[in-house]
Design an enzyme around this catalytic site. Structure first.
Site, mmCIF file in Angstrom:
data_model
loop_
_atom_site.group_PDB
_atom_site.id
_atom_site.type_symbol
_atom_site.label_atom_id
_atom_site.label_comp_id
_atom_site.label_asym_id
_atom_site.label_seq_id
_atom_site.Cartn_x
_atom_site.Cartn_y
_atom_site.Cartn_z
ATOM 1 N N HIS A 107 0.825 -1.168 0.049
ATOM 2 C CA HIS A 107 0.055 0.022 0.170
ATOM 3 C C HIS A 107 1.002 1.208 0.124
ATOM 4 C CE1 HIS A 107 -3.659 -2.326 1.945
ATOM 5 N NE2 HIS A 107 -3.614 -2.651 0.404
ATOM 6 N N CYS A 134 7.030 19.093 -7.701
ATOM 7 C CA CYS A 134 7.794 17.788 -8.146
ATOM 8 C C CYS A 134 9.064 18.270 -8.313
ATOM 9 C CB CYS A 134 7.138 17.329 -9.248
ATOM 10 S SG CYS A 134 8.094 15.997 -10.118
ATOM 11 N N THR A 174 -4.158 -8.136 11.056
ATOM 12 C CA THR A 174 -4.778 -7.586 9.879
ATOM 13 C C THR A 174 -6.312 -8.119 10.256
ATOM 14 O OG1 THR A 174 -5.263 -7.419 7.751
ATOM 15 C CG2 THR A 174 -4.117 -9.337 8.394
HETATM 16 N N1 APR Z 1 -1.788 -6.840 18.421
HETATM 17 C C1 APR Z 1 -2.067 -7.407 17.314
HETATM 18 N N2 APR Z 1 -3.258 -7.299 16.614
HETATM 19 C C2 APR Z 1 -4.139 -6.195 16.806
HETATM 20 C C3 APR Z 1 -3.373 -5.338 18.138
HETATM 21 C C4 APR Z 1 -2.377 -5.732 18.616
HETATM 22 N N3 APR Z 1 -1.868 -4.689 19.824
HETATM 23 N N4 APR Z 1 -4.321 -4.149 17.979
HETATM 24 C C5 APR Z 1 -5.247 -4.345 16.820
HETATM 25 N N5 APR Z 1 -5.004 -5.525 16.381
HETATM 26 C C6 APR Z 1 -5.960 -6.065 15.233
HETATM 27 C C7 APR Z 1 -7.247 -5.853 15.110
HETATM 28 O O1 APR Z 1 -7.936 -6.834 15.879
HETATM 29 C C8 APR Z 1 -7.513 -5.937 13.749
HETATM 30 O O2 APR Z 1 -7.724 -7.289 13.390
HETATM 31 O O3 APR Z 1 -4.999 -5.481 14.165
HETATM 32 C C9 APR Z 1 -6.300 -5.566 12.985
HETATM 33 C C10 APR Z 1 -6.463 -3.995 12.540
HETATM 34 O O4 APR Z 1 -7.287 -3.992 11.555
HETATM 35 P P1 APR Z 1 -7.499 -2.694 10.520
HETATM 36 O O5 APR Z 1 -7.454 -1.654 11.261
HETATM 37 O O6 APR Z 1 -8.790 -3.150 9.512
HETATM 38 O O7 APR Z 1 -5.997 -2.757 9.842
HETATM 39 P P2 APR Z 1 -5.655 -3.496 8.505
HETATM 40 O O8 APR Z 1 -6.184 -4.869 8.584
HETATM 41 O O9 APR Z 1 -4.166 -3.510 8.401
HETATM 42 O O10 APR Z 1 -6.339 -2.592 7.290
HETATM 43 C C11 APR Z 1 -5.908 -3.245 5.921
HETATM 44 O O11 APR Z 1 -7.030 -1.143 5.143
HETATM 45 O O12 APR Z 1 -7.960 1.126 5.252
HETATM 46 C C12 APR Z 1 -6.991 0.010 4.693
HETATM 47 O O13 APR Z 1 -4.771 0.416 3.520
HETATM 48 C C13 APR Z 1 -5.487 0.455 4.706
HETATM 49 O O14 APR Z 1 -3.674 -1.079 4.880
HETATM 50 C C14 APR Z 1 -5.086 -0.720 5.741
HETATM 51 C C15 APR Z 1 -6.002 -1.942 5.135
#
Ligand code: APR
Length: 230
Positions: A107, A134, A174
């Site tokens: 990303h 730029c 994630t």
């Molecule tokens: N340790 C482990 N996991 C954690 C912790 C922690 N301390 N805190 C939160 N989490 C987990 C949550 O339970 C959740 O499943 O991390 C995850 C975060 O999920 P999102 O906020 O949806 O992030 P992500 O999955 O990276 O989002 C994917 O969405 O908006 C787009 O581009 C953005 O890269 C991002 C993509």
């Protein structure tokens, strides 16, 4: 021959470094509308708002430190006798700051700037505005070098090649709500890889994994790496 390991990371691995996640309680998407700050249309409509959003995150990320989970993955890459590749959805630089070298930012990165006119890339200044020129074509069309919703993630060909060869696939921190990253576990499993999820709580894709370890990344990731390195 040691197995090839591919690790997908998300915002959860950087949460304990103080960087906000997107979909947790109070997360970034509860503070900002995705369509306003993370789409090409939002940038075209209000580039000042988008630059403010990313400049704040760029400065927060620059001030953050890698946590025990980032360091554990760097140790795994250094000590595992086989190949270890990190595919991250994160735009912070904490994997590299911890010492990981094989890192693919699907990303993009907050540290990068991209010219919307000539595609030139350069290190982003801490503060970018719609008039940041730029360095190559001088057009005032600088944007953060991050992938917005509706745009094509970076390094997909390379990522799919890794997924065709992976023998142990892990997803860390994630929610499994954004594609194509959320489909990587099926890709890996379809050609026989063992799959493990390490995250705080059940995600949208938890059922797709052979194994699951729930808890804070700074606890479950070092423990997982310790088990692997035995
Ligand atoms: N340790 C482990 N996991 C954690 C912790 C922690 N301390 N805190 C939160 N989490 C987990 C949550 O339970 C959740 O499943 O991390 C995850 C975060 O999920 P999102 O906020 O949806 O992030 P992500 O999955 O990276 O989002 C994917 O969405 O908006 C787009 O581009 C953005 O890269 C991002 C993509």
């Amino acid at each position: 021959m040691a197995r090839k390991i591919v690790i997908l990371t998300g915002a959860g691995i950087s949460a304990e470094s103080g960087l906000g996640t997107f979909r947790d309680e109070g997360g970034l998407w509860s503070q900002h509308r995705i369509e306003d700050v993370a789409t090409p249309e939002g940038f075209a409509r209000n580039p000042t708002l988008v630059h403010r959003f990313y400049s704040a995150r760029r400065q927060q990320a620059a001030a953050a430190h890698p946590n025990a989970a980032h360091h554990a993955l760097a140790r795994l890459e250094a000590e595992w006798p086989g190949e270890v590749v990190i595919v991250t959805q994160n735009v912070d630089g904490l994997h590299e700051a911890a010492g990981s070298r094989a890192v693919l930012h699907m990303h993009g990165t907050l540290a990068g700037a991209l010219c919307a006119t000539c595609d030139h890339r350069w290190p982003a200044p801490p503060e970018m505005t719609p008039t940041t020129p730029c360095p190559a074509c001088h057009a005032p069309r600088a944007r953060p070098d991050v992938v917005w919703f509706g745009e094509i993630p970076y390094h997909m060909e390379e990522i799919l090649t890794h997924l065709s060869e992976v023998e142990l696939f892990a997803a860390i921190g994630t929610s499994g709500q954004v594609y194509p990253a959320a489909s990587f576990v099926q890709e890996a499993a379809s050609q026989g890889a063992e799959t493990v999820e390490l995250t705080l709580e059940r995600s949208e894709i938890s059922r797709a994994f052979d194994h699951r370890h729930f808890g804070p990344a700074t606890e479950v990731v070092p423990r997982w790496v310790e088990t692997l390195l035995g």
